[in-house]
Design an enzyme around this catalytic site. Structure first.
Site, PDB file in Angstrom:
ATOM      1  N   GLU A 242       0.840  -1.202   0.000  1.00 50.14           N
ATOM      2  CA  GLU A 242       0.000   0.000   0.000  1.00 50.14           C
ATOM      3  C   GLU A 242       0.876   1.255   0.000  1.00 50.14           C
ATOM      4  OE1 GLU A 242      -2.768   0.381   3.279  1.00 50.14           O
ATOM      5  OE2 GLU A 242      -3.541   2.287   2.515  1.00 50.14           O
ATOM      6  N   HIS A 338       1.012  27.905 -13.436  1.00 46.60           N
ATOM      7  CA  HIS A 338      -0.238  28.087 -14.189  1.00 46.60           C
ATOM      8  C   HIS A 338      -0.936  29.408 -13.845  1.00 46.60           C
ATOM      9  CE1 HIS A 338       0.100  23.821 -15.274  1.00 46.60           C
ATOM     10  NE2 HIS A 338      -0.919  23.980 -16.094  1.00 46.60           N
ATOM     11  N   GLY A 339      -0.430  30.139 -12.859  1.00 41.71           N
ATOM     12  CA  GLY A 339      -1.063  31.403 -12.481  1.00 41.71           C
ATOM     13  C   GLY A 339      -2.504  31.189 -12.026  1.00 41.71           C
ATOM     14  N   GLY A 364      -0.506   5.318   6.579  1.00 41.19           N
ATOM     15  CA  GLY A 364       0.552   5.671   7.547  1.00 41.19           C
ATOM     16  C   GLY A 364       1.072   7.057   7.199  1.00 41.19           C
ATOM     17  N   THR A 365       0.984   7.968   8.179  1.00 42.74           N
ATOM     18  CA  THR A 365       1.346   9.369   7.894  1.00 42.74           C
ATOM     19  C   THR A 365       2.864   9.538   7.746  1.00 42.74           C
ATOM     20  OG1 THR A 365       1.588   9.883  10.233  1.00 42.74           O
ATOM     21  CG2 THR A 365      -0.628  10.161   9.292  1.00 42.74           C
ATOM     22  N   GLU A 367       4.678  11.305   9.572  1.00 41.35           N
ATOM     23  CA  GLU A 367       5.301  11.233  10.903  1.00 41.35           C
ATOM     24  C   GLU A 367       5.485   9.774  11.334  1.00 41.35           C
ATOM     25  OE1 GLU A 367       2.649  13.145  10.105  1.00 41.35           O
ATOM     26  OE2 GLU A 367       3.701  15.068  10.063  1.00 41.35           O
TER      27      GLU A 367
HETATM   28  C1  LIG Z   1      -9.256  10.126   1.975  1.00 40.38           C
HETATM   29  C2  LIG Z   1      -8.855   9.131   3.019  1.00 40.38           C
HETATM   30  C3  LIG Z   1      -8.991   7.775   2.741  1.00 40.38           C
HETATM   31  C4  LIG Z   1      -8.680   6.835   3.720  1.00 40.38           C
HETATM   32  N1  LIG Z   1      -8.907   5.494   3.476  1.00 40.38           N
HETATM   33  C5  LIG Z   1      -8.772   4.610   4.502  1.00 40.38           C
HETATM   34  C6  LIG Z   1      -9.162   3.239   4.328  1.00 40.38           C
HETATM   35  O1  LIG Z   1      -9.590   2.822   3.262  1.00 40.38           O
HETATM   36  N2  LIG Z   1      -9.064   2.408   5.400  1.00 40.38           N
HETATM   37  C7  LIG Z   1      -8.604   2.826   6.614  1.00 40.38           C
HETATM   38  O2  LIG Z   1      -8.537   2.029   7.529  1.00 40.38           O
HETATM   39  N3  LIG Z   1      -8.194   4.113   6.794  1.00 40.38           N
HETATM   40  C8  LIG Z   1      -8.292   5.011   5.775  1.00 40.38           C
HETATM   41  N4  LIG Z   1      -7.917   6.312   5.966  1.00 40.38           N
HETATM   42  C9  LIG Z   1      -7.413   6.740   7.261  1.00 40.38           C
HETATM   43  C10 LIG Z   1      -5.922   7.011   7.296  1.00 40.38           C
HETATM   44  O3  LIG Z   1      -5.191   5.813   7.178  1.00 40.38           O
HETATM   45  C11 LIG Z   1      -5.665   7.739   8.627  1.00 40.38           C
HETATM   46  O4  LIG Z   1      -6.249   9.020   8.526  1.00 40.38           O
HETATM   47  C12 LIG Z   1      -4.206   7.837   8.972  1.00 40.38           C
HETATM   48  O5  LIG Z   1      -3.653   6.578   9.247  1.00 40.38           O
HETATM   49  C13 LIG Z   1      -3.968   8.754  10.189  1.00 40.38           C
HETATM   50  O6  LIG Z   1      -4.797   8.389  11.234  1.00 40.38           O
HETATM   51  P1  LIG Z   1      -5.682   9.527  11.959  1.00 40.38           P
HETATM   52  O7  LIG Z   1      -6.390  10.289  10.903  1.00 40.38           O
HETATM   53  O8  LIG Z   1      -6.492   8.893  13.000  1.00 40.38           O
HETATM   54  O9  LIG Z   1      -4.637  10.510  12.606  1.00 40.38           O
HETATM   55  P2  LIG Z   1      -3.970  10.355  14.056  1.00 40.38           P
HETATM   56  O10 LIG Z   1      -3.446   8.991  14.227  1.00 40.38           O
HETATM   57  O11 LIG Z   1      -4.900  10.878  15.078  1.00 40.38           O
HETATM   58  O12 LIG Z   1      -2.752  11.382  13.917  1.00 40.38           O
HETATM   59  C14 LIG Z   1      -2.941  12.803  13.912  1.00 40.38           C
HETATM   60  C15 LIG Z   1      -1.600  13.491  13.638  1.00 40.38           C
HETATM   61  O13 LIG Z   1      -0.674  13.125  14.666  1.00 40.38           O
HETATM   62  C16 LIG Z   1       0.477  12.530  14.089  1.00 40.38           C
HETATM   63  N5  LIG Z   1       0.951  11.469  14.968  1.00 40.38           N
HETATM   64  C17 LIG Z   1       0.261  10.388  15.414  1.00 40.38           C
HETATM   65  N6  LIG Z   1       1.019   9.627  16.181  1.00 40.38           N
HETATM   66  C18 LIG Z   1       2.239  10.229  16.251  1.00 40.38           C
HETATM   67  C19 LIG Z   1       3.480   9.922  16.890  1.00 40.38           C
HETATM   68  N7  LIG Z   1       3.633   8.794  17.596  1.00 40.38           N
HETATM   69  N8  LIG Z   1       4.521  10.771  16.735  1.00 40.38           N
HETATM   70  C20 LIG Z   1       4.385  11.902  15.995  1.00 40.38           C
HETATM   71  N9  LIG Z   1       3.248  12.234  15.355  1.00 40.38           N
HETATM   72  C21 LIG Z   1       2.191  11.415  15.479  1.00 40.38           C
HETATM   73  C22 LIG Z   1       0.030  11.982  12.758  1.00 40.38           C
HETATM   74  O14 LIG Z   1       1.122  11.849  11.854  1.00 40.38           O
HETATM   75  C23 LIG Z   1      -0.955  13.046  12.321  1.00 40.38           C
HETATM   76  O15 LIG Z   1      -0.244  14.118  11.757  1.00 40.38           O
HETATM   77  C24 LIG Z   1      -8.169   7.270   4.984  1.00 40.38           C
HETATM   78  C25 LIG Z   1      -7.981   8.629   5.227  1.00 40.38           C
HETATM   79  C26 LIG Z   1      -8.347   9.549   4.281  1.00 40.38           C
HETATM   80  C27 LIG Z   1      -8.182  11.007   4.603  1.00 40.38           C
END
Ligand SMILES: Cc1cc2nc3c(=O)[nH]c(=O)nc-3n(C[C@H](O)[C@H](O)[C@H](O)COP(=O)(O)OP(=O)(O)OC[C@H]3O[C@@H](n4cnc5c(N)ncnc54)[C@H](O)[C@@H]3O)c2cc1C
Length: 379
Positions: A242, A338-339, A364-365, A367
């Site tokens: 993924e 593209h302005g 996975g973000t 971070e």
């Molecule tokens: C359009 C879209 C489609 C998606 N599709 C799916 C899907 O099909 N299935 C599914 O299961 N999920 C899906 N997701 C969810 C996505 O995987 C999560 O949004 C993502 O994993 C982050 O989780 P969260 O939003 O709960 O943020 P959180 O975990 O609450 O994190 C919030 C912020 O804190 C930071 N953070 C968290 N922990 C730490 C740490 N230990 N150290 C430093 N920083 C930290 C994060 O990087 C982030 O910036 C989707 C999200 C979107 C927006």
């Protein structure tokens, strides 16, 4: 000739390009407005063998490996598609692999084959309202009751969640947050399983995203994917593909934006000269091109190692972050070149600017990737 430029993969590119120009481009703007892609698109993609790429023929796929999937993703975006379209049409790429891995013939016949034939849509539900990064901390629980589990909890931000016929769902099989994660396949229509509102988003408009709710949902034990408590490991193992798919979407979007910006800068004149006639613009385009090429080369290298079965968890995280950072910078630069038109809905670059913001969040973000990289460094 590179690893993704073999005669077979050139044919795959050609197939993908003609699919996009015939089946996608005439309708993409409508799907963006509708908030979803039609089911018929899945069937059409399946009929020409595109949907099953990366899945073995023995489970109804078209064969090929991770690199073939990468070729398809690259080409969809290069031909004018989008990362949102990839997310919507290829959600089975995250919903099915755990099932395939178990070799459970019952689950393969009921879910994998129909999804790869385009007649069923699957989704993967891990993220919960309380948090997505901490997979071991999920709170949706499944309590064993005879030959069923009783599931309670909720999921959010689930791609294709509104359309899905089945959802590969991460549940806790001990107390909430205990880390004992299992995967259950939940059917649409199961009593107590409801799809909440469709979520409105910044980008990925053609990809439906939903909240899911589970209230005393009875799921047969035979719908468990692999043994109990193996879900966390299964999820982590499948994250590599993924994350590399998202990395591919990132550099492919960057490449598309380079191409769009080059065309625009050749055609657009200011102060009596084309934009591309100015050194400052040419250098900006050169830098966009260079960074994109470097990101692509690195992602290909890591993908090759993953396809060869090497344990490169840290490198996968680095590949995702490098490609996403490149994409963010390139897409922003392309829009600026593209302005005012770059800010308009009619500009393709505007859609990529919105769509690409997700790539550093999903799977996975940035971070969390940095956490993995730091761990790999022994920190
Ligand atoms: C359009 C879209 C489609 C998606 N599709 C799916 C899907 O099909 N299935 C599914 O299961 N999920 C899906 N997701 C969810 C996505 O995987 C999560 O949004 C993502 O994993 C982050 O989780 P969260 O939003 O709960 O943020 P959180 O975990 O609450 O994190 C919030 C912020 O804190 C930071 N953070 C968290 N922990 C730490 C740490 N230990 N150290 C430093 N920083 C930290 C994060 O990087 C982030 O910036 C989707 C999200 C979107 C927006």
């Amino acid at each position: 000739m590179t690893i993704v430029d073999t005669p077979e993969r050139r044919q795959l590119r050609e197939l993908t390009r003609s699919f996009v120009s015939r089946e996608v481009l005439p309708h993409l703007a409508d799907w963006e407005r509708a908030g979803e892609v039609p089911r018929s698109l899945h069937e059409t993609a399946a009929k020409i063998g595109l949907l099953g790429i990366g899945f073995p023929e023995s489970v109804g796929g078209s064969g090929g490996d991770l690199l073939d999937s990468i070729v398809v993703t690259e080409e969809i975006i290069r031909s004018g598609g989008s990362s949102g379209l990839v997310a919507a049409l290829f959600t089975h790429g995250i919903a099915l692999p755990h099932i395939v891995e178990t070799q459970d013939e019952g689950l393969i016949d009921r879910y994998v084959r129909p999804a790869l034939a385009g007649t069923m849509i699957g989704a993967l539900a891990i993220t919960e309202p309380d948090g997505g990064s901490d997979v071991a901390g999920i709170r949706t629980c499944a309590v064993r009751d005879g030959d069923h589990y009783v599931v309670n909890g909720s999921k959010t931000y689930i791609t294709s969640g509104a359309r899905a016929d089945f959802v590969t769902t991460a549940v806790c099989t001990d107390f909430p947050g205990s880390g004992s994660v299992s995967l259950l396949v939940v059917d649409k229509g199961s009593p107590g399983f409801t799809v909440g509102r469709r979520l409105e988003k910044l980008g990925w408009h053609c990809s439906d995203t939903a909240e899911l709710s589970f209230v005393d949902v009875r799921v047969p034990v035979s719908n468990r994917v692999g043994p109990e408590d193996t879900g966390f490991l299964a999820i982590m193992q499948q994250f590599a593909n993924e994350r590399l798919s998202l990395a591919t979407q990132a550099y492919a979007t960057a490449q598309r934006c380079v191409d769009l910006a080059v065309r625009w800068c050749r055609d657009r004149s200011t102060f009596g000269r084309p934009l591309a006639g100015r050194q400052v613009v040419r250098h900006r385009l050169a830098e966009m091109h260079s960074r994109t090429d470097a990101a692509r080369a690195y992602v290909h290298d890591v993908a090759e190692r993953v396809a060869a079965g090497q344990p490169v968890v840290t490198e996968v995280a680095m590949a995702k972050n490098v490609a996403v950072a490149t994409c963010d910078w390139v897409v922003d630069a392309a829009l600026q070149l593209h302005g005012g038109f770059g800010y308009m809905r009619d500009a393709e670059v505007e859609r990529h600017y919105r769509d690409s913001r997700l790539l550093g969040i999903g799977g996975g973000t940035t971070e969390i990737m940095n956490e993995i990289i730091a761990k790999g460094m022994g920190l």
